[in-house]
Design a protein around this motif. Structure first.
Motif, PDB file in Angstrom:
ATOM      1  N   ASN A 189       1.465  -1.732   1.185  1.00  0.00           N
ATOM      2  CA  ASN A 189       2.131  -2.264   0.002  1.00  0.00           C
ATOM      3  C   ASN A 189       3.294  -3.144   0.442  1.00  0.00           C
ATOM      4  OD1 ASN A 189       0.842  -0.431  -2.248  1.00  0.00           O
ATOM      5  ND2 ASN A 189       1.267   0.849  -0.462  1.00  0.00           N
ATOM      6  N   VAL A 190       3.163  -4.448   0.254  1.00  0.00           N
ATOM      7  CA  VAL A 190       4.199  -5.408   0.643  1.00  0.00           C
ATOM      8  C   VAL A 190       5.253  -5.403  -0.463  1.00  0.00           C
ATOM      9  CG1 VAL A 190       4.701  -7.812   1.214  1.00  0.00           C
ATOM     10  CG2 VAL A 190       2.493  -6.792   1.895  1.00  0.00           C
ATOM     11  N   LEU A 191       6.495  -5.070  -0.088  1.00  0.00           N
ATOM     12  CA  LEU A 191       7.540  -4.879  -1.088  1.00  0.00           C
ATOM     13  C   LEU A 191       8.223  -6.175  -1.503  1.00  0.00           C
ATOM     14  CD1 LEU A 191       9.278  -1.614   0.197  1.00  0.00           C
ATOM     15  CD2 LEU A 191       7.283  -1.880  -1.310  1.00  0.00           C
ATOM     16  N   LEU A 224       4.407  -6.714  -4.109  1.00  0.00           N
ATOM     17  CA  LEU A 224       3.898  -8.081  -4.065  1.00  0.00           C
ATOM     18  C   LEU A 224       2.392  -8.080  -3.822  1.00  0.00           C
ATOM     19  CD1 LEU A 224       6.487 -10.038  -1.896  1.00  0.00           C
ATOM     20  CD2 LEU A 224       6.115 -10.195  -4.346  1.00  0.00           C
ATOM     21  N   VAL A 225       1.971  -7.219  -2.907  1.00  0.00           N
ATOM     22  CA  VAL A 225       0.562  -7.070  -2.554  1.00  0.00           C
ATOM     23  C   VAL A 225       0.301  -5.608  -2.248  1.00  0.00           C
ATOM     24  CG1 VAL A 225      -1.213  -7.638  -0.826  1.00  0.00           C
ATOM     25  CG2 VAL A 225       0.393  -9.394  -1.573  1.00  0.00           C
ATOM     26  N   VAL A 272      -9.890  -4.248   4.984  1.00  0.00           N
ATOM     27  CA  VAL A 272      -9.408  -4.389   3.611  1.00  0.00           C
ATOM     28  C   VAL A 272     -10.607  -4.525   2.680  1.00  0.00           C
ATOM     29  CG1 VAL A 272      -7.992  -5.755   2.021  1.00  0.00           C
ATOM     30  CG2 VAL A 272      -7.298  -5.514   4.432  1.00  0.00           C
ATOM     31  N   TYR A 273     -10.768  -3.545   1.774  1.00  0.00           N
ATOM     32  CA  TYR A 273     -11.912  -3.591   0.864  1.00  0.00           C
ATOM     33  C   TYR A 273     -11.526  -3.949  -0.568  1.00  0.00           C
ATOM     34  CZ  TYR A 273     -10.749   1.249  -0.509  1.00  0.00           C
ATOM     35  OH  TYR A 273     -10.111   2.375  -0.963  1.00  0.00           O
ATOM     36  N   ASN A 274     -10.215  -4.002  -0.859  1.00  0.00           N
ATOM     37  CA  ASN A 274      -9.775  -4.442  -2.174  1.00  0.00           C
ATOM     38  C   ASN A 274      -8.287  -4.759  -2.102  1.00  0.00           C
ATOM     39  OD1 ASN A 274      -9.944  -5.142  -4.877  1.00  0.00           O
ATOM     40  ND2 ASN A 274     -11.020  -3.276  -5.463  1.00  0.00           N
ATOM     41  N   LEU A 275      -7.791  -5.557  -3.057  1.00  0.00           N
ATOM     42  CA  LEU A 275      -6.373  -5.893  -3.049  1.00  0.00           C
ATOM     43  C   LEU A 275      -5.889  -6.275  -4.434  1.00  0.00           C
ATOM     44  CD1 LEU A 275      -6.087  -9.260  -3.239  1.00  0.00           C
ATOM     45  CD2 LEU A 275      -6.852  -9.070  -0.890  1.00  0.00           C
ATOM     46  N   GLU A 313       9.687 -12.089  -5.329  1.00  0.00           N
ATOM     47  CA  GLU A 313       9.965 -12.615  -3.993  1.00  0.00           C
ATOM     48  C   GLU A 313       9.957 -11.459  -2.988  1.00  0.00           C
ATOM     49  OE1 GLU A 313      10.097 -15.769  -3.497  1.00  0.00           O
ATOM     50  OE2 GLU A 313      10.148 -16.345  -5.605  1.00  0.00           O
ATOM     51  N   PRO A 314       9.697 -11.743  -1.706  1.00  0.00           N
ATOM     52  CA  PRO A 314       9.567 -10.670  -0.713  1.00  0.00           C
ATOM     53  C   PRO A 314      10.899 -10.062  -0.285  1.00  0.00           C
ATOM     54  CG  PRO A 314       9.338 -12.798   0.344  1.00  0.00           C
ATOM     55  CD  PRO A 314       9.407 -13.057  -1.144  1.00  0.00           C
TER      56      PRO A 314
END
Length: 158
Positions: free
Chosen positions: A70-72, A108-109, A131-134, A141-142
């Motif tokens: 999980n990209v914050l 974010l992701v 990676v099977y789903n996103l 913003e990151p």
């Protein structure tokens, strides 16, 4: 002669994004802040995370065979601090679920991964994830980390 402190200082000069890795096994969910994350391949879609041998997360991923990355966003500094053990929770954290995995809401992701390969290197285990789903959130913003501190990027017009 280079020592551990010098090496850590040198590595802190590389600005990174901030992620929370999450995994579930036998009904128990665990999250961990990490910035050791990278894209590996487009075909197949592979990413890599690095987890310390003694971290609880390593055992969770090995047991479950799955994890989320999980990209914050910059609004999630407190979430990062919580899962880094820098802040105490006032109540249990509530993960969302996506693709049968726990994820951090409003990231974010969020990447849903199965373990593709594992490598033990030094004092860490490298997990290559398929990676099977996103999920993508284009409305934030990151959160970044540089020189031992959280930072906000300043975006300039092109």
């Amino acid at each position: 002669m280079m020592d551990d402190h010098q090496f850590r200082t040198a590595m802190s000069k590389f600005a990174t994004g901030v992620t929370v890795i999450a995994a579930e096994h036998d009904g128990h969910i665990h999250g961990m802040t990490a910035n050791a994350f990278m894209s590996v391949s487009l075909d197949p879609k592979l990413i890599l995370i690095s987890i310390g041998h003694h971290a609880k997360m390593r055992k969770m991923i090995e047991s479950s065979g799955t994890f989320s990355v999980n990209v914050l966003s910059r609004e999630q500094k407190d979430t990062s601090m919580l899962f880094a053990g820098q802040k105490q929770a006032t109540h249990p954290y509530s993960f969302n679920t996506f693709a049968n995995l726990p994820i951090v809401q409003e990231s974010l992701v969020s990447l849903a991964c199965t373990v593709h390969n594992t490598h033990r290197e030094g004092d860490h285990t490298l997990f290559v994830g398929n990676v099977y789903n996103l999920l993508i959130n284009d409305h934030a913003e990151p959160l970044t980390f540089y020189n031992g501190h959280y930072k906000n990027l300043q975006f300039e017009g092109v």
